[in-house]
Design a protein around this motif. Structure first.
Motif, mmCIF file in Angstrom:
data_model
loop_
_atom_site.group_PDB
_atom_site.id
_atom_site.type_symbol
_atom_site.label_atom_id
_atom_site.label_comp_id
_atom_site.label_asym_id
_atom_site.label_seq_id
_atom_site.Cartn_x
_atom_site.Cartn_y
_atom_site.Cartn_z
ATOM 1 N N THR A 1 -20.904 -2.265 45.600
ATOM 2 C CA THR A 1 -20.482 -3.151 46.693
ATOM 3 C C THR A 1 -20.712 -2.515 48.053
ATOM 4 O O THR A 1 -21.234 -3.164 48.966
ATOM 5 C CB THR A 1 -19.002 -3.525 46.525
ATOM 6 O OG1 THR A 1 -18.796 -3.989 45.194
ATOM 7 C CG2 THR A 1 -18.587 -4.595 47.505
ATOM 8 N N ARG A 2 -20.302 -1.270 48.202
ATOM 9 C CA ARG A 2 -20.473 -0.611 49.501
ATOM 10 C C ARG A 2 -21.950 -0.440 49.832
ATOM 11 O O ARG A 2 -22.364 -0.649 50.976
ATOM 12 C CB ARG A 2 -19.768 0.743 49.491
ATOM 13 C CG ARG A 2 -18.276 0.612 49.535
ATOM 14 C CD ARG A 2 -17.618 1.958 49.557
ATOM 15 N NE ARG A 2 -16.229 1.799 49.948
ATOM 16 C CZ ARG A 2 -15.274 2.611 49.567
ATOM 17 N NH1 ARG A 2 -15.537 3.648 48.799
ATOM 18 N NH2 ARG A 2 -14.039 2.403 49.973
ATOM 19 N N SER B 1 -23.702 -3.759 50.752
ATOM 20 C CA SER B 1 -23.236 -4.347 52.008
ATOM 21 C C SER B 1 -24.064 -3.874 53.201
ATOM 22 O O SER B 1 -24.178 -4.584 54.199
ATOM 23 C CB SER B 1 -21.751 -4.041 52.223
ATOM 24 O OG SER B 1 -21.544 -2.660 52.411
ATOM 25 N N PHE C 1 -17.891 -2.806 52.967
ATOM 26 C CA PHE C 1 -18.480 -1.481 53.140
ATOM 27 C C PHE C 1 -17.388 -0.409 53.182
ATOM 28 O O PHE C 1 -17.506 0.638 52.547
ATOM 29 C CB PHE C 1 -19.322 -1.432 54.419
ATOM 30 C CG PHE C 1 -19.803 -0.054 54.762
ATOM 31 C CD1 PHE C 1 -20.843 0.523 54.051
ATOM 32 C CD2 PHE C 1 -19.208 0.673 55.778
ATOM 33 C CE1 PHE C 1 -21.287 1.803 54.353
ATOM 34 C CE2 PHE C 1 -19.647 1.948 56.089
ATOM 35 C CZ PHE C 1 -20.686 2.515 55.371
ATOM 36 N N PHE C 2 -16.331 -0.660 53.920
ATOM 37 C CA PHE C 2 -15.278 0.344 54.060
ATOM 38 C C PHE C 2 -14.338 0.418 52.860
ATOM 39 O O PHE C 2 -13.858 1.492 52.516
ATOM 40 C CB PHE C 2 -14.465 0.100 55.337
ATOM 41 C CG PHE C 2 -15.178 0.551 56.581
ATOM 42 C CD1 PHE C 2 -15.441 1.897 56.796
ATOM 43 C CD2 PHE C 2 -15.604 -0.365 57.519
ATOM 44 C CE1 PHE C 2 -16.110 2.317 57.925
ATOM 45 C CE2 PHE C 2 -16.275 0.050 58.658
ATOM 46 C CZ PHE C 2 -16.536 1.401 58.864
ATOM 47 N N TYR C 3 -14.085 -0.712 52.210
ATOM 48 C CA TYR C 3 -13.074 -0.739 51.149
ATOM 49 C C TYR C 3 -13.626 -0.969 49.750
ATOM 50 O O TYR C 3 -12.908 -0.825 48.771
ATOM 51 C CB TYR C 3 -12.013 -1.800 51.463
ATOM 52 C CG TYR C 3 -11.243 -1.466 52.712
ATOM 53 C CD1 TYR C 3 -10.239 -0.504 52.686
ATOM 54 C CD2 TYR C 3 -11.539 -2.081 53.918
ATOM 55 C CE1 TYR C 3 -9.540 -0.177 53.834
ATOM 56 C CE2 TYR C 3 -10.852 -1.759 55.070
ATOM 57 C CZ TYR C 3 -9.853 -0.810 55.030
ATOM 58 O OH TYR C 3 -9.172 -0.475 56.163
ATOM 59 N N GLY C 4 -14.887 -1.354 49.633
ATOM 60 C CA GLY C 4 -15.471 -1.588 48.318
ATOM 61 C C GLY C 4 -15.073 -2.946 47.746
ATOM 62 O O GLY C 4 -14.534 -3.797 48.442
#
Length: 195
Positions: free
Chosen positions: A91-92, A95, A174-177
């Motif tokens: 995911t990260r 993104s 991006f920051f939290y997945g």
């Protein structure tokens, strides 16, 4: 007194963190139909995408160099993004190119139209559309009723609002997945740390 109130609410918020995965799942689910529409239209109309990328701005295109390559990269990014965000897989990582696509879309397509995605009532396009609706109601009331029975029609301004909103949502991913429990990333990480 204030410290007790703060501690009380901090305790409640800490308990709520057990459910923080719901917000990340919500972001992913919200993005899926958006990404699907872009990916589907590019895959099914690839030649049209290439033509749009290549055509001069005077003809409504983007006038980009290497239109075939850029169309392929945009299409591949959106298809990969759709799959990965749906599964919560990488995911990260995914993104990042998805944010690039949204940035390019904002700068190349939507910037010249300003912020609003839907035209406000004081914009020329909305005023012309409203004049048409009035004309329709006066001359063809049956058609007017057919068009308006499910809600007020609006005119698209094609501004940056939606693409920037999607960018911010991708930034959150991006920051939290992809979130706990409902993402492949979570289970992969769990499997790797057990070894």
């Amino acid at each position: 007194m204030i410290q007790k109130i703060t501690d009380f609410f901090d305790g409640i918020f800490d308990k709520c963190k057990r459910f923080d995965f719901i917000a990340l799942l919500g972001v992913r689910l919200f993005l899926l139909p958006v990404i699907y529409e872009g990916a589907h239209s590019k895959v099914m109309g690839f030649s049209g995408t290439v033509e749009f990328f290549a055509s001069p701005k005077a003809e409504g295109g983007l006038n980009l160099p290497f239109p075939e390559l850029l169309a392929f990269l945009a299409t591949a990014t959106e298809v990969s993004g759709l799959i990965c965000i749906a599964l919560g897989l990488f995911t990260r990582l995914i993104s990042i190119p998805m944010m690039v696509v949204m940035t390019v879309a904002s700068a190349m397509v939507h910037w010249s139209h300003g912020w609003l995605a839907i035209a406000s009532n004081d914009m020329e396009s909305a005023m012309r559309f409203n004049n048409f609706i009035v004309w329709l109601s006066e001359n063809f009331p049956g058609r007017y009723n057919y068009i308006t029975e499910l809600g007020d029609p609006v005119i698209l301004n094609n501004g940056m609002e939606f693409s920037i909103t999607y960018f911010v949502m991708l930034l959150v991913l991006f920051f939290y997945g992809g979130g706990r429990y409902v993402s492949a990333d979570y289970w992969l990480r769990k499997a790797v740390t057990k070894k």
